[in-house]
Design an enzyme around this catalytic site. Sequence first.
Site, PDB file in Angstrom:
ATOM      1  N   ASP A 268       1.666   6.264   5.616  1.00 39.18           N
ATOM      2  CA  ASP A 268       0.672   5.353   5.046  1.00 39.18           C
ATOM      3  C   ASP A 268       1.164   4.697   3.742  1.00 39.18           C
ATOM      4  O   ASP A 268       0.419   3.984   3.082  1.00 39.18           O
ATOM      5  CB  ASP A 268      -0.648   6.102   4.822  1.00 39.18           C
ATOM      6  CG  ASP A 268      -1.865   5.205   4.987  1.00 39.18           C
ATOM      7  OD1 ASP A 268      -1.717   4.107   5.546  1.00 39.18           O
ATOM      8  OD2 ASP A 268      -2.947   5.612   4.526  1.00 39.18           O
TER       9      ASP A 268
ATOM     10  N   ASP B   1     -12.072   7.413   4.047  1.00 38.47           N
ATOM     11  CA  ASP B   1     -10.844   7.135   4.803  1.00 38.47           C
ATOM     12  C   ASP B   1     -10.482   5.642   4.777  1.00 38.47           C
ATOM     13  O   ASP B   1      -9.384   5.257   5.175  1.00 38.47           O
ATOM     14  CB  ASP B   1     -11.018   7.621   6.247  1.00 38.47           C
ATOM     15  CG  ASP B   1      -9.691   7.752   6.976  1.00 38.47           C
ATOM     16  OD1 ASP B   1      -8.635   7.691   6.304  1.00 38.47           O
ATOM     17  OD2 ASP B   1      -9.713   7.916   8.206  1.00 38.47           O
TER      18      ASP B   1
ATOM     19  N   LYS C 112       0.841  -1.206   0.000  1.00 39.89           N
ATOM     20  CA  LYS C 112       0.000   0.000   0.000  1.00 39.89           C
ATOM     21  C   LYS C 112       0.871   1.249   0.000  1.00 39.89           C
ATOM     22  O   LYS C 112       1.696   1.452   0.887  1.00 39.89           O
ATOM     23  CB  LYS C 112      -0.917   0.003   1.233  1.00 39.89           C
ATOM     24  CG  LYS C 112      -1.700   1.319   1.442  1.00 39.89           C
ATOM     25  CD  LYS C 112      -2.589   1.288   2.687  1.00 39.89           C
ATOM     26  CE  LYS C 112      -3.232   2.651   2.952  1.00 39.89           C
ATOM     27  NZ  LYS C 112      -4.037   2.687   4.195  1.00 39.89           N
TER      28      LYS C 112
ATOM     29  N   ARG D 231      -7.880  -0.225   1.087  1.00 39.27           N
ATOM     30  CA  ARG D 231      -8.475  -1.398   0.438  1.00 39.27           C
ATOM     31  C   ARG D 231      -8.931  -1.071  -0.978  1.00 39.27           C
ATOM     32  O   ARG D 231      -8.949  -1.938  -1.851  1.00 39.27           O
ATOM     33  CB  ARG D 231      -9.632  -1.934   1.301  1.00 39.27           C
ATOM     34  CG  ARG D 231     -10.732  -0.943   1.539  1.00 39.27           C
ATOM     35  CD  ARG D 231     -11.613  -1.304   2.728  1.00 39.27           C
ATOM     36  NE  ARG D 231     -11.028  -0.920   3.998  1.00 39.27           N
ATOM     37  CZ  ARG D 231     -11.588  -1.161   5.183  1.00 39.27           C
ATOM     38  NH1 ARG D 231     -12.746  -1.803   5.254  1.00 39.27           N
ATOM     39  NH2 ARG D 231     -10.995  -0.779   6.286  1.00 39.27           N
TER      40      ARG D 231
ATOM     41  N   ASP E 240      -2.411  10.257   3.814  1.00 36.67           N
ATOM     42  CA  ASP E 240      -3.814   9.887   4.010  1.00 36.67           C
ATOM     43  C   ASP E 240      -4.495  10.902   4.905  1.00 36.67           C
ATOM     44  O   ASP E 240      -4.458  10.797   6.124  1.00 36.67           O
ATOM     45  CB  ASP E 240      -3.901   8.476   4.614  1.00 36.67           C
ATOM     46  CG  ASP E 240      -5.351   8.031   4.830  1.00 36.67           C
ATOM     47  OD1 ASP E 240      -6.259   8.708   4.300  1.00 36.67           O
ATOM     48  OD2 ASP E 240      -5.555   7.008   5.517  1.00 36.67           O
TER      49      ASP E 240
ATOM     50  N   LYS F 278      -9.745  13.074   8.485  1.00 36.64           N
ATOM     51  CA  LYS F 278      -9.243  12.599   9.775  1.00 36.64           C
ATOM     52  C   LYS F 278      -9.174  13.765  10.759  1.00 36.64           C
ATOM     53  O   LYS F 278      -9.028  14.912  10.342  1.00 36.64           O
ATOM     54  CB  LYS F 278      -7.825  12.034   9.600  1.00 36.64           C
ATOM     55  CG  LYS F 278      -7.766  10.661   8.955  1.00 36.64           C
ATOM     56  CD  LYS F 278      -6.361  10.112   8.972  1.00 36.64           C
ATOM     57  CE  LYS F 278      -6.304   8.739   8.318  1.00 36.64           C
ATOM     58  NZ  LYS F 278      -7.052   7.708   9.044  1.00 36.64           N
TER      59      LYS F 278
HETATM   60  N1  BES Z   1      -4.126   4.462   7.010  1.00 35.65           N
HETATM   61  C1  BES Z   1      -5.277   4.275   7.817  1.00 35.65           C
HETATM   62  C2  BES Z   1      -5.054   3.270   8.941  1.00 35.65           C
HETATM   63  C3  BES Z   1      -4.204   3.751  10.066  1.00 35.65           C
HETATM   64  C4  BES Z   1      -4.695   4.685  10.963  1.00 35.65           C
HETATM   65  C5  BES Z   1      -2.966   3.218  10.265  1.00 35.65           C
HETATM   66  C6  BES Z   1      -3.896   5.098  12.020  1.00 35.65           C
HETATM   67  C7  BES Z   1      -2.183   3.614  11.324  1.00 35.65           C
HETATM   68  C8  BES Z   1      -2.663   4.564  12.198  1.00 35.65           C
HETATM   69  C9  BES Z   1      -6.428   3.771   6.961  1.00 35.65           C
HETATM   70  O1  BES Z   1      -6.473   4.271   5.677  1.00 35.65           O
HETATM   71  C10 BES Z   1      -7.679   4.203   7.649  1.00 35.65           C
HETATM   72  O2  BES Z   1      -7.897   5.368   7.732  1.00 35.65           O
HETATM   73  N2  BES Z   1      -8.463   3.247   8.117  1.00 35.65           N
HETATM   74  C11 BES Z   1      -9.656   3.533   8.809  1.00 35.65           C
HETATM   75  C12 BES Z   1     -10.686   2.539   8.355  1.00 35.65           C
HETATM   76  C13 BES Z   1     -12.079   2.866   8.823  1.00 35.65           C
HETATM   77  C14 BES Z   1     -12.564   4.133   8.170  1.00 35.65           C
HETATM   78  C15 BES Z   1     -12.968   1.711   8.483  1.00 35.65           C
HETATM   79  C16 BES Z   1      -9.377   3.389  10.301  1.00 35.65           C
HETATM   80  O3  BES Z   1      -8.619   2.499  10.687  1.00 35.65           O
HETATM   81  O4  BES Z   1      -9.893   4.198  11.052  1.00 35.65           O
HETATM   82 ZN    ZN Z   2      -4.714   4.839   4.851  1.00 34.48          ZN
HETATM   83 MN    MN Z   3      -7.499   6.137   5.584  1.00 35.88          MN
END
Ligand code: BES
Ligand code: ZN
Ligand code: MN
Length: 499
Positions: A291, A350, A268, A354, A273, A280
């Site tokens: 990210d 966010d 990835k 995926r 992000d 966020k």
């Molecule tokens: N890159 C983030 C995941 C992440 C967040 C990794 C904080 C490390 C620290 C990912 O793209 C994301 O934002 N995931 C969301 C998914 C949710 C919206 C279902 C998450 O984990 O909050």
């Molecule tokens: Zn992400």
């Molecule tokens: Mn994200």
Amino acid sequence: MEYTVKSGNPEKQRIACVVIPVYASRKLSLSAKIIDKASDGFISNLVRRGEIEGDLGNTLLLHNVENTLCDRVLLIGCGKEKDIDVKTFYKINQIMVKTLQSSGATETASYLTEIQVKHKDINWKIQHSIEAIDETLYQFDQLKTEKKEARRPLRKFIFSVNGRGQLMQGEQAVRQGMAISAGIHMAKDLGNMPPNICTPSYLANQALTLSKQHSKIKTSVLEEKDMEKLGMGSLLSVSKGSREPAKLITMEYMAGDKQQAPIIFVGKGVTFDSGGVSLKPGAAMDEMKYDMCGAASVIGVMNTIAELQLAINVIGIVPTVENMPDGLATRPGDIVTSMSGQTIEVLNTDAEGRLILCDALTYAEKFNPDVVIDIATLTGACIVALGAHPAGLLSNHNPLANDLLSAGQTSGDRCWQLPLWDDYQEQLDSNFADIANIGGKGAGTITAACFLSRFTKKYHWAHLDIAGVAWKSGSDKGSTGRPVGLLTQYVLDRLEAAK
Ligand code: BES
Ligand code: ZN
Ligand code: MN
């Protein structure tokens, strides 16, 4: 840093410093006993007087020890001899480096290789000493105008091996350690690079540079218009709100048998992000430059494999985008069509990782892979579940999962399996499309993997969620270079098994 191996007694080393282990309860190691004998009981006298107990972290720097050819002897406390595990061995090396840095010695002969580490051989100890030393010395100061230069920087480490019979294998371990360390270093640099510099185009250029350094790596880069033709509507939906164009990078290293199906790593590469329209919160948002650490580990491991000239077929695929909100950005509620033909309702912009991975995973089919392993900072939920020690592992093929678990144990770069049960799939039901991109409350790491599993039905696949392990926060904020160690070990184990 220069690394070599040598056999021979410690008192005979004509060098700036010799590093010698001492165990808890004032127990001398073999090399300590040898120096003690040469110096007429100098070491045992000091120990008897309580100058060093041998507890983990104790150090004692001695100058001009009689009947030795070295300028200094550094005694390092290693704790209880029987308790030394992977972590302790790492710490002992770290203590060695930190002590040497303030000593003025630039060249060192390390006898820490004689320490018994549970279930580990001399190769492992040499390889991991190199990783630990490089890790301790690593700094990312490319963008500081004033660099912290060491007074007399460390230049050379010689690792002691047991007799000439171990020299060849020791040298092989040095090569391996240095190649892995270089891959880790590369992954760290890419991770730490700020997101205004480390864009998708930057990552593509790095991958192209790699193929210039290693003729066996062939890099190609798909542009947005190419991806449109392939129908990668899911991937492209993520970069729509960004001024930075998306790229799909492929690095092919085909040094194995022509008939052998390749191992594919998919990383990835979200270079920043922001969350997109599902923005966020502000706190620690800077860390979302990390990210792209999955991508960084894939580029790093390709470097390591090429460096070691391994006779194997490995392909690295990096979908890379920036996730930003603007007038053109994807909205919550938008429905996009993936390369596989499946439609996706984007309920949260966010959950973008995926969305780019699914198209890259479909793209991977064309290489007829033996296995596909994706590596992604995919879910905050993985940090909640597992913290910062293991990466999350999910797979549709248990033998592959077991191989990765085992490579994690060997390398110390561990992962831990979570269930990819069908029971979780219904959390992704959408009223309007084939699948939703979020699975609601509960099991966020598993539902993210369930999402990916819809695109990996044609091959053996594993997913590593590295959200908790790819970087450290706080005062020692920085990329860890994980899981380059794990992935390299997996490849080495595969080669070993094929013998
Ligand atoms: N890159 C983030 C995941 C992440 C967040 C990794 C904080 C490390 C620290 C990912 O793209 C994301 O934002 N995931 C969301 C998914 C949710 C919206 C279902 C998450 O984990 O909050
Ligand atoms: Zn992400
Ligand atoms: Mn994200």
